[in-house]
Motif scaffolding. Sequence first.
Motif, PDB file in Angstrom:
ATOM      1  N   TRP A 153       0.824  -1.206   0.000  1.00 13.25           N
ATOM      2  CA  TRP A 153       0.000   0.000   0.000  1.00 13.25           C
ATOM      3  C   TRP A 153       0.861   1.259   0.000  1.00 13.25           C
ATOM      4  N   LEU A 154       1.839   1.325   0.881  1.00  8.25           N
ATOM      5  CA  LEU A 154       2.648   2.534   0.973  1.00  8.25           C
ATOM      6  C   LEU A 154       3.503   2.744  -0.280  1.00  8.25           C
ATOM      7  N   SER A 155       3.809   1.660  -0.989  1.00  8.15           N
ATOM      8  CA  SER A 155       4.573   1.808  -2.237  1.00  8.15           C
ATOM      9  C   SER A 155       3.730   2.489  -3.313  1.00  8.15           C
ATOM     10  N   VAL A 156       2.415   2.470  -3.150  1.00  6.26           N
ATOM     11  CA  VAL A 156       1.511   3.180  -4.068  1.00  6.26           C
ATOM     12  C   VAL A 156       1.243   4.592  -3.567  1.00  6.26           C
ATOM     13  N   LEU A 157       0.977   4.725  -2.260  1.00  8.64           N
ATOM     14  CA  LEU A 157       0.559   6.015  -1.715  1.00  8.64           C
ATOM     15  C   LEU A 157       1.704   7.018  -1.610  1.00  8.64           C
ATOM     16  N   LEU A 158       2.802   6.633  -0.993  1.00  9.66           N
ATOM     17  CA  LEU A 158       3.840   7.605  -0.654  1.00  9.66           C
ATOM     18  C   LEU A 158       4.474   8.270  -1.879  1.00  9.66           C
ATOM     19  N   PRO A 159       4.688   7.557  -2.982  1.00 10.17           N
ATOM     20  CA  PRO A 159       5.200   8.263  -4.165  1.00 10.17           C
ATOM     21  C   PRO A 159       4.264   9.367  -4.670  1.00 10.17           C
ATOM     22  N   LYS A 160       2.964   9.249  -4.377  1.00  8.79           N
ATOM     23  CA  LYS A 160       2.034  10.323  -4.753  1.00  8.79           C
ATOM     24  C   LYS A 160       2.270  11.570  -3.907  1.00  8.79           C
ATOM     25  N   LEU A 161       2.780  11.378  -2.687  1.00  9.72           N
ATOM     26  CA  LEU A 161       2.977  12.494  -1.774  1.00  9.72           C
ATOM     27  C   LEU A 161       4.314  13.192  -1.967  1.00  9.72           C
ATOM     28  N   ARG A 162       5.328  12.465  -2.410  1.00 15.51           N
ATOM     29  CA  ARG A 162       6.676  13.032  -2.444  1.00 15.51           C
ATOM     30  C   ARG A 162       6.775  14.339  -3.227  1.00 15.51           C
ATOM     31  N   PRO A 163       6.194  14.452  -4.428  1.00 12.75           N
ATOM     32  CA  PRO A 163       6.306  15.740  -5.136  1.00 12.75           C
ATOM     33  C   PRO A 163       5.604  16.884  -4.417  1.00 12.75           C
ATOM     34  N   ARG A 164       4.738  16.549  -3.469  1.00 12.33           N
ATOM     35  CA  ARG A 164       3.957  17.566  -2.769  1.00 12.33           C
ATOM     36  C   ARG A 164       4.605  18.007  -1.454  1.00 12.33           C
ATOM     37  N   LEU A 165       5.751  17.432  -1.127  1.00 12.07           N
ATOM     38  CA  LEU A 165       6.447  17.839   0.090  1.00 12.07           C
ATOM     39  C   LEU A 165       6.920  19.285  -0.040  1.00 12.07           C
ATOM     40  N   TYR A 166       6.970  19.979   1.062  1.00 15.56           N
ATOM     41  CA  TYR A 166       7.327  21.396   1.043  1.00 15.56           C
ATOM     42  C   TYR A 166       8.688  21.631   0.411  1.00 15.56           C
ATOM     43  N   SER A 167       9.638  20.777   0.739  1.00 16.13           N
ATOM     44  CA  SER A 167      10.994  20.947   0.200  1.00 16.13           C
ATOM     45  C   SER A 167      11.051  20.676  -1.299  1.00 16.13           C
ATOM     46  N   ASN A 168      10.003  20.030  -1.831  1.00 18.02           N
ATOM     47  CA  ASN A 168       9.942  19.762  -3.268  1.00 18.02           C
ATOM     48  C   ASN A 168       9.018  20.742  -3.993  1.00 18.02           C
ATOM     49  N   GLY A 169       8.662  21.837  -3.304  1.00 20.43           N
ATOM     50  CA  GLY A 169       7.820  22.844  -3.918  1.00 20.43           C
ATOM     51  C   GLY A 169       6.349  22.725  -3.602  1.00 20.43           C
ATOM     52  N   GLY A 170       5.978  21.706  -2.814  1.00 22.91           N
ATOM     53  CA  GLY A 170       4.578  21.512  -2.449  1.00 22.91           C
ATOM     54  C   GLY A 170       4.248  22.178  -1.125  1.00 22.91           C
ATOM     55  N   ASN A 171       3.202  21.673  -0.456  1.00 18.93           N
ATOM     56  CA  ASN A 171       2.757  22.305   0.797  1.00 18.93           C
ATOM     57  C   ASN A 171       2.638  21.332   1.970  1.00 18.93           C
ATOM     58  N   ILE A 172       3.118  20.097   1.821  1.00 20.54           N
ATOM     59  CA  ILE A 172       3.109  19.135   2.932  1.00 20.54           C
ATOM     60  C   ILE A 172       4.336  19.398   3.794  1.00 20.54           C
TER      61      ILE A 172
END
Length: 621
Positions: A153-172
């Motif tokens: 499950w996490l191998s599907v979910l977490l890659p969706k979140l990585r581009p959205r991390l604050y350090s990657n220009g996102g807001n997480i």
Amino acid sequence: MGPPLLCLLILVSVYGQACNSKSFSIDYNENCFRKDGQCFRYISGSIHYFRIPSYYWRDRLLKMYMTGLNAVQVYIPWNFHEPVPGMYDFNGDRDLSHFLDLTNELGLLVIIRPGPYICAEWDMGGLPAWLLNNKDIALRTSDPDYLAAVDSWLSVLLPKLRPRLYSNGGNIISVQVENEYGSFMACDYSYLRHLLHLYRLYLGDEIVLFTTDGNTEKELQCGSLQDLHTTVDFGPGDNATKAFNLLRKYQPKGPLVNSEYYTGWLDYWGEKHSTTSKELVSRGLKNILEMGASVNMYMFEGGTNFGYWNGADFKKTYKPIPTSYDYDAPLSEAGDPTDKLNDIRNVISQFQPVPQGPVPPPTRKMDYGFVSMNKVGSLLDFLDVFSPEFPTETRYPLTFEEVKQYFGFVLYRTRLPRDVPIPTFLSSVPSGVHDRAYVSVGGVFNGVLERDHVLKILVAGKAGDWLDVLVENMGRINFGSCVNDLKGLVSNVTLGGDILTDWLLYPLNLEGPISEGWPHVGNNFIGFSETESNTGPSFYSGTFQITTQGDTFLSLPQWTKGQAWINGFNVGRYWPARGPQITLYVPGNILRLGENTVTLLELERASELSVVHFIDRPILG
């Protein structure tokens, strides 16, 4: 001219990189978060996208922003997105990416709590029920079978979140590892370390990872882990100084955080509607902010347990949670600002600027009046519609999970083995029915067996009569050590002193036909005589016309217990006979101009008047 121009280009490039670089970290020396190098404190609110129609996500988030929040906290329920193993759903009301896009557009930071276990008063705490196909699985531990499912499950979910991390220009800005693990019996640090490794593998080393636990020694001891930032939960009635002093034993340095500051509380069927005063909530919030801590208010909007998604607690007895998750939150179940929200906004304005202008108003509420309901027929008359496959034959009862029916209802059917001329007890052992069983003999309704409460009822009949036991899953336990909550007849049923055998099991798919328009097929209504008995599991349907679209509330005070659909959308369970919830929230987006249909599966006794009422306000207590 060449070298100075080159130097200027280099300076511009370096300056541009500095301006575009975003960072969010923990400064353990100054005991604060650092956002882009500056000390930062977040004031956040919890919102569950899975309890709110996607049509209204922007409305709710805008109201949170206008209250003065600079962040939102979001759970991600595994079972909502992987309903069966290996099949993922991120569409429509499950479109997590769209929800996160909206938070970013509105300038809200995001704190993500992806589990794999989330609690949230959600079915099985967000864990998918298909995990229970393995009877020996040890949930929330280092059990290899459980970890294999989590890893997938996490191998599907977490890659969706990585581009959205604050350090990657996102807001997480931060991500929680597991959830309130100190409240679970296992205290398996190897499991937490395994999750920590997965989160670092998929999200990298820069993201702030944290744990959340209640403010007791045991919870903080078993829920915290080295290399994870520790946060604590407590409500307005707790001593904030005492809670944060205890937190300092496990988090000596770094920012103080209350990850769940309770603005209200959940309800249970059969108990009083829970409320918390706005004065108590705003006073406690001010106290936390005066201490320099970051805070997340749980909940800021509760929302609705549409369909069958509600969870349950087990406190000496099984306690299912209603359809409404209003939570007495600052935004109501229907997303309306409350007086509590206004007080919270005033408190926040004393610590940081709040956006200028008013909070958006409530959505339009409509009173559509009374709707006459016609009896369609007994559920037993439509087994070919809702269970068209051959039934499962079994010597002794099987659980829902064993026949791959994870929600709703299963019909257990056998024949009376002998004449029963004198009413005789049909009995279940304690906790043998999970959770309610509606019993008919020869098509005549006899009564209800209920987990932990009603263990036997009297029945009579002739040898060979069908004994029908319709079992309802009222929601899986979402907290504590009993989350492996199997459903159905989990023990044998006895008639007198005899164990009943040779069962036929009918898993019922109600959602498919009803979402496709049943019982209104084309312009034809499939209905039986209205003179039939109004007791026992039966379907009722009615239509109503609207010329203006808006939210409304389905009032069912003279009905007993059942499930309701509007235009094929399952708006949830009703149980006014037990309360406290009397109305069901009907979001305006599921209605249509012109004709609309309402369908009820009444399980016990229908209204003598055979009407329902759409009103413009909720009745929750």
